[in-house]
Design a protein around this motif. Sequence first.
Motif, PDB file in Angstrom:
ATOM      1  N   GLY A   1       0.813  -1.205   0.000  1.00 15.24           N
ATOM      2  CA  GLY A   1       0.000   0.000   0.000  1.00 15.24           C
ATOM      3  C   GLY A   1       0.849   1.259   0.000  1.00 15.24           C
ATOM      4  O   GLY A   1       2.034   1.241   0.370  1.00 15.24           O
ATOM      5  N   HIS A   2       0.210   2.381  -0.387  1.00 11.23           N
ATOM      6  CA  HIS A   2       0.941   3.652  -0.467  1.00 11.23           C
ATOM      7  C   HIS A   2       0.163   4.827   0.112  1.00 11.23           C
ATOM      8  O   HIS A   2       0.580   5.981  -0.065  1.00 11.23           O
ATOM      9  N   ASP A   3      -0.947   4.566   0.808  1.00 10.30           N
ATOM     10  CA  ASP A   3      -1.713   5.645   1.426  1.00 10.30           C
ATOM     11  C   ASP A   3      -2.685   5.030   2.427  1.00 10.30           C
ATOM     12  O   ASP A   3      -2.773   3.806   2.554  1.00 10.30           O
ATOM     13  N   TYR A   4      -3.399   5.897   3.136  1.00 11.99           N
ATOM     14  CA  TYR A   4      -4.249   5.413   4.228  1.00 11.99           C
ATOM     15  C   TYR A   4      -5.322   4.437   3.742  1.00 11.99           C
ATOM     16  O   TYR A   4      -5.616   3.435   4.407  1.00 11.99           O
ATOM     17  N   LYS A   5      -5.922   4.699   2.582  1.00 10.15           N
ATOM     18  CA  LYS A   5      -7.019   3.852   2.115  1.00 10.15           C
ATOM     19  C   LYS A   5      -6.512   2.489   1.669  1.00 10.15           C
ATOM     20  O   LYS A   5      -7.107   1.455   1.997  1.00 10.15           O
ATOM     21  N   SER A   6      -5.401   2.463   0.928  1.00 12.93           N
ATOM     22  CA  SER A   6      -4.859   1.170   0.506  1.00 12.93           C
ATOM     23  C   SER A   6      -4.354   0.382   1.703  1.00 12.93           C
ATOM     24  O   SER A   6      -4.396  -0.848   1.708  1.00 12.93           O
ATOM     25  N   ASN A   7      -3.892   1.086   2.750  1.00  8.57           N
ATOM     26  CA  ASN A   7      -3.469   0.390   3.955  1.00  8.57           C
ATOM     27  C   ASN A   7      -4.664  -0.246   4.669  1.00  8.57           C
ATOM     28  O   ASN A   7      -4.615  -1.408   5.100  1.00  8.57           O
ATOM     29  N   ALA A   8      -5.754   0.513   4.811  1.00  7.00           N
ATOM     30  CA  ALA A   8      -6.949  -0.016   5.477  1.00  7.00           C
ATOM     31  C   ALA A   8      -7.538  -1.179   4.683  1.00  7.00           C
ATOM     32  O   ALA A   8      -7.961  -2.198   5.254  1.00  7.00           O
ATOM     33  N   LEU A   9      -7.564  -1.049   3.362  1.00 14.78           N
ATOM     34  CA  LEU A   9      -8.102  -2.126   2.528  1.00 14.78           C
ATOM     35  C   LEU A   9      -7.246  -3.380   2.615  1.00 14.78           C
ATOM     36  O   LEU A   9      -7.760  -4.508   2.603  1.00 14.78           O
ATOM     37  N   GLY A  10      -5.929  -3.218   2.707  1.00 13.15           N
ATOM     38  CA  GLY A  10      -5.056  -4.377   2.850  1.00 13.15           C
ATOM     39  C   GLY A  10      -5.368  -5.172   4.098  1.00 13.15           C
ATOM     40  O   GLY A  10      -5.446  -6.413   4.065  1.00 13.15           O
ATOM     41  N   LEU A  11      -5.559  -4.475   5.215  1.00 10.43           N
ATOM     42  CA  LEU A  11      -5.909  -5.163   6.465  1.00 10.43           C
ATOM     43  C   LEU A  11      -7.248  -5.866   6.344  1.00 10.43           C
ATOM     44  O   LEU A  11      -7.429  -6.991   6.846  1.00 10.43           O
ATOM     45  N   LEU A  12      -8.213  -5.227   5.682  1.00 14.80           N
ATOM     46  CA  LEU A  12      -9.533  -5.835   5.510  1.00 14.80           C
ATOM     47  C   LEU A  12      -9.455  -7.079   4.628  1.00 14.80           C
ATOM     48  O   LEU A  12      -9.972  -8.154   4.989  1.00 14.80           O
ATOM     49  N   LEU A  13      -8.807  -6.978   3.482  1.00 21.66           N
ATOM     50  CA  LEU A  13      -8.814  -8.072   2.514  1.00 21.66           C
ATOM     51  C   LEU A  13      -7.951  -9.243   2.938  1.00 21.66           C
ATOM     52  O   LEU A  13      -8.157 -10.372   2.466  1.00 21.66           O
ATOM     53  N   ARG A  14      -6.977  -9.005   3.833  1.00 15.20           N
ATOM     54  CA  ARG A  14      -6.185 -10.134   4.311  1.00 15.20           C
ATOM     55  C   ARG A  14      -7.038 -11.147   5.081  1.00 15.20           C
ATOM     56  O   ARG A  14      -6.663 -12.315   5.197  1.00 15.20           O
ATOM     57  N   ARG A  15      -8.189 -10.722   5.579  1.00 15.66           N
ATOM     58  CA  ARG A  15      -9.108 -11.654   6.237  1.00 15.66           C
ATOM     59  C   ARG A  15      -9.671 -12.676   5.253  1.00 15.66           C
ATOM     60  O   ARG A  15     -10.097 -13.759   5.640  1.00 15.66           O
ATOM     61  N   PHE A  16      -9.678 -12.292   3.959  1.00 14.15           N
ATOM     62  CA  PHE A  16     -10.303 -13.152   2.948  1.00 14.15           C
ATOM     63  C   PHE A  16      -9.287 -13.760   1.976  1.00 14.15           C
ATOM     64  O   PHE A  16      -9.641 -14.674   1.227  1.00 14.15           O
ATOM     65  N   TRP A  17      -8.076 -13.241   1.985  1.00 16.31           N
ATOM     66  CA  TRP A  17      -7.016 -13.789   1.132  1.00 16.31           C
ATOM     67  C   TRP A  17      -5.679 -13.646   1.870  1.00 16.31           C
ATOM     68  O   TRP A  17      -5.293 -12.540   2.226  1.00 16.31           O
ATOM     69  N   PRO A  18      -4.968 -14.752   2.094  1.00 13.02           N
ATOM     70  CA  PRO A  18      -3.718 -14.680   2.864  1.00 13.02           C
ATOM     71  C   PRO A  18      -2.603 -14.007   2.069  1.00 13.02           C
ATOM     72  O   PRO A  18      -2.268 -14.426   0.961  1.00 13.02           O
ATOM     73  N   MET A  19      -2.019 -12.961   2.641  1.00 15.81           N
ATOM     74  CA  MET A  19      -0.915 -12.254   1.977  1.00 15.81           C
ATOM     75  C   MET A  19      -0.171 -11.424   3.014  1.00 15.81           C
ATOM     76  O   MET A  19      -0.697 -11.092   4.075  1.00 15.81           O
ATOM     77  N   LYS A  20       1.056 -11.111   2.706  1.00 19.18           N
ATOM     78  CA  LYS A  20       1.856 -10.247   3.554  1.00 19.18           C
ATOM     79  C   LYS A  20       1.521  -8.792   3.229  1.00 19.18           C
ATOM     80  O   LYS A  20       1.245  -8.449   2.068  1.00 19.18           O
ATOM     81  N   LEU A  21       1.579  -7.937   4.256  1.00 19.42           N
ATOM     82  CA  LEU A  21       1.230  -6.532   4.079  1.00 19.42           C
ATOM     83  C   LEU A  21       2.464  -5.639   4.233  1.00 19.42           C
ATOM     84  O   LEU A  21       3.156  -5.692   5.248  1.00 19.42           O
ATOM     85  N   VAL A  22       2.709  -4.823   3.204  1.00 18.19           N
ATOM     86  CA  VAL A  22       3.803  -3.851   3.198  1.00 18.19           C
ATOM     87  C   VAL A  22       3.204  -2.499   2.855  1.00 18.19           C
ATOM     88  O   VAL A  22       2.249  -2.414   2.076  1.00 18.19           O
TER      89      VAL A  22
END
Length: 398
Positions: free
Chosen positions: A118-139
């Motif tokens: 992610g590169h901003d607040y919205k992409s960061n929040a969406l990453g945390l949300l979508l990791r619940r439904f698809w396993p991935m590392k968050l950067v």
Amino acid sequence: MRGKQCRISVLIPHHKMRDSRRRSGQAVVLETRVVTGSGGGPDKTILNSPRHLWSAGYETLCAYMHPPADPGFVELRRKADACSAPLISIPDRGAWDLQVATQLLRVCRRERVAIWHGHDYKSNALGLLLRRFWPMKLVTTVHGWVKKTRRTPLYYKIDNLCLPRFDAVLCVSNDLREHCLSRGVPADRCSLIENGIDTVEYTRSEESAHNRASAARRRLVIGAVGRLSDEKGFDILIRAVHRLVQDGIDVELRIAGAGDAKQSLQRLTSELGVASRVRLVGHVADTRRFYESLDVFALSSRREGLPNVVLEALAMEVPVVATRVNGVPRLIRDGATGVLVDPESVDALAGGLMRILGDSDLRAKNAAAGRREVELNYSFTARMEKVRAVYDWLLDRA
């Protein structure tokens, strides 16, 4: 190759990347960002990343959330094509558009995304949300909040909640890293990875260097590049140029960029009587030629992270006068690689410009030293090696 937006050493068509991914074991990185218009400094980094990471075992896709009818996205698409960066359009109608999350989850599943970047607040929040439904590392990369609106405090709060939950937080300046640490990001997950520049792409042409050396005395040209908005301080720069003209210094100012402050800046030039000395040239597709036309580059920003435009100017051997904000003093050392001045001060900026415009030897010294600084410490290749090392660590790749 000089006419291209990005200089590409190894060009691999996107369809061949996708066809060969499973055979070659490429891990998929999804770069995500909210954007309006034709983008800004972070997009130079994002769109350049895929071609640097492919040989290291990563296929990078760029998913951009943008207003559906935004004409600037056409320019972003052109930049992405020139960089051979796979660009995914995610129409975004605002905070309550639930289709954005649905579309991005579909992308994650279809492309089997291993790392969400992610590169901003919205992409960061969406990453945390979508990791619940698809396993991935968050950067995430923290570029710094430079444009302040009435919603900025809310964005800060969202980011402060998200960042400590990310697997890796990359900061473009040391002050941003200190901020993240103070908000609870563990030190072992928080890295300083400053912006970089492609020093092959950003090289002054031999013809330009010859013209500079042989040119007869003429009006000196000050230039700036950036979004026409309050945080860039172009109003201060215009007032500083007005001060120089009043003092009898023969200069003109060219500002490249588009934005909602254009009309107010034009009114200011008329009010000060410098409309004939100040040109708002709009969006410039090939900024290298623009840099070559300058005697001095001015950064008048009130807020910045580590601005790509300063790296570009230094790489193009243009002496720089810059405000002392955030990561800039790590790049500009006063009197050595440029001139530093206090922000929010017309007097300080006018004085810094006068200092370098009146000393051709200092301009030549700063131009050469600035180029060396970028080559040694801010190459894009070296930056991407650091990013790759973070990805390798997260995926436990030897």
